[in-house]
Motif scaffolding. Structure first.
Motif, PDB file in Angstrom:
ATOM      1  N   ALA A  55       0.839  -1.198   0.000  1.00  0.00           N
ATOM      2  CA  ALA A  55       0.000   0.000   0.000  1.00  0.00           C
ATOM      3  C   ALA A  55       0.876   1.250   0.000  1.00  0.00           C
ATOM      4  O   ALA A  55       2.037   1.215   0.406  1.00  0.00           O
ATOM      5  N   ASN A  56       0.301   2.339  -0.406  1.00  0.00           N
ATOM      6  CA  ASN A  56       0.974   3.630  -0.373  1.00  0.00           C
ATOM      7  C   ASN A  56       0.759   4.221   1.023  1.00  0.00           C
ATOM      8  O   ASN A  56      -0.062   5.103   1.224  1.00  0.00           O
ATOM      9  N   VAL A  57       1.492   3.694   2.006  1.00  0.00           N
ATOM     10  CA  VAL A  57       1.279   4.086   3.395  1.00  0.00           C
ATOM     11  C   VAL A  57       1.814   5.474   3.737  1.00  0.00           C
ATOM     12  O   VAL A  57       1.446   6.053   4.748  1.00  0.00           O
ATOM     13  N   GLY A  64       4.454   3.224  -6.474  1.00  0.00           N
ATOM     14  CA  GLY A  64       5.531   2.339  -6.074  1.00  0.00           C
ATOM     15  C   GLY A  64       6.568   2.976  -5.161  1.00  0.00           C
ATOM     16  O   GLY A  64       7.658   2.456  -5.002  1.00  0.00           O
ATOM     17  N   THR A  65       6.243   4.125  -4.545  1.00  0.00           N
ATOM     18  CA  THR A  65       7.215   4.780  -3.680  1.00  0.00           C
ATOM     19  C   THR A  65       6.685   5.048  -2.272  1.00  0.00           C
ATOM     20  O   THR A  65       7.413   5.580  -1.451  1.00  0.00           O
ATOM     21  N   GLY A  66       5.476   4.687  -1.968  1.00  0.00           N
ATOM     22  CA  GLY A  66       4.880   5.027  -0.688  1.00  0.00           C
ATOM     23  C   GLY A  66       5.022   3.977   0.387  1.00  0.00           C
ATOM     24  O   GLY A  66       4.210   3.900   1.299  1.00  0.00           O
ATOM     25  N   TYR A  67       6.052   3.155   0.295  1.00  0.00           N
ATOM     26  CA  TYR A  67       6.274   2.084   1.268  1.00  0.00           C
ATOM     27  C   TYR A  67       7.779   1.905   1.457  1.00  0.00           C
ATOM     28  O   TYR A  67       8.578   2.450   0.711  1.00  0.00           O
ATOM     29  N   GLN A  70      12.443  -2.287   1.877  1.00  0.00           N
ATOM     30  CA  GLN A  70      12.697  -3.624   2.411  1.00  0.00           C
ATOM     31  C   GLN A  70      11.478  -4.531   2.268  1.00  0.00           C
ATOM     32  O   GLN A  70      11.584  -5.747   2.373  1.00  0.00           O
ATOM     33  N   CYS A  71      10.331  -3.938   2.012  1.00  0.00           N
ATOM     34  CA  CYS A  71       9.091  -4.704   1.906  1.00  0.00           C
ATOM     35  C   CYS A  71       8.844  -5.248   0.496  1.00  0.00           C
ATOM     36  O   CYS A  71       7.865  -5.963   0.278  1.00  0.00           O
ATOM     37  N   GLU A  72       9.692  -4.902  -0.449  1.00  0.00           N
ATOM     38  CA  GLU A  72       9.514  -5.406  -1.805  1.00  0.00           C
ATOM     39  C   GLU A  72       9.897  -6.884  -1.896  1.00  0.00           C
ATOM     40  O   GLU A  72      10.618  -7.414  -1.047  1.00  0.00           O
ATOM     41  N   ARG A  83       4.112  -5.944   7.532  1.00  0.00           N
ATOM     42  CA  ARG A  83       2.726  -6.432   7.571  1.00  0.00           C
ATOM     43  C   ARG A  83       1.713  -5.304   7.536  1.00  0.00           C
ATOM     44  O   ARG A  83       0.645  -5.446   6.967  1.00  0.00           O
ATOM     45  N   ASP A  84       2.056  -4.159   8.121  1.00  0.00           N
ATOM     46  CA  ASP A  84       1.130  -3.028   8.106  1.00  0.00           C
ATOM     47  C   ASP A  84       1.213  -2.219   6.820  1.00  0.00           C
ATOM     48  O   ASP A  84       0.525  -1.218   6.671  1.00  0.00           O
ATOM     49  N   GLN A  85       2.068  -2.648   5.899  1.00  0.00           N
ATOM     50  CA  GLN A  85       2.169  -1.982   4.609  1.00  0.00           C
ATOM     51  C   GLN A  85       1.492  -2.794   3.500  1.00  0.00           C
ATOM     52  O   GLN A  85       1.516  -2.396   2.338  1.00  0.00           O
TER      53      GLN A  85
END
Length: 130
Positions: A55-57, A64-67, A70-72, A83-85
């Motif tokens: 998500a774009n947190v 593709g930049t709002g997280y 390391q989560c990719e 997990r919260d992203q």
């Protein structure tokens, strides 16, 4: 690369089967195991293993930049900080299918009734965290 092309063809075939059965909304309910199922479903059916479930947190303007980076890729599955992203809802199959996830630990009960009514396919597990 051949493997990527084959995966894309397989995803297209699954999308065609979902469409033929009138499935436009998939609801995945459960714990972290089901969150992984949600991530895998979004990744496979979009042919995007890099960030399909993220998500774009941070409210970034560019896609593709709002997280956190390391989560990719495998971080979508492995990083506790990620997990919260994970987006609770994504679209796949050329935007023809919604894939939604409700996490038990967040107690999203009010949303459950609405999403159950809208779902064509429900995948549920109470997991093994008991």
């Amino acid at each position: 690369d051949g493997l990527r092309e084959e995966a894309s063809r397989n995803a297209t075939a699954v999308c065609a089967r979902l469409a033929a059965r009138g499935i436009t909304t998939i609801l995945i309910i459960g714990d972290s195991f089901m969150r992984h199922t949600h991530v895998a479903t979004l990744s496979f059916l979009s042919s995007n293993t890099q960030n399909a479930s993220l998500a774009n947190v941070y409210g970034a303007a560019a896609p593709g930049t709002g997280y956190d980076r390391q989560c990719e890729y495998e971080g979508q599955y492995q990083q506790a900080d990620c997990r919260d992203q994970i987006t609770p809802e994504g679209v796949v199959c050329g935007a023809a299918v919604k894939v939604r996830h409700l996490w038990w630990y967040r107690f999203e009960w009010p949303q459950l009734g609405v999403w159950l009514e809208e779902a064509d396919l429900v995948i549920w597990s109470d997991g093994s965290h008991g």
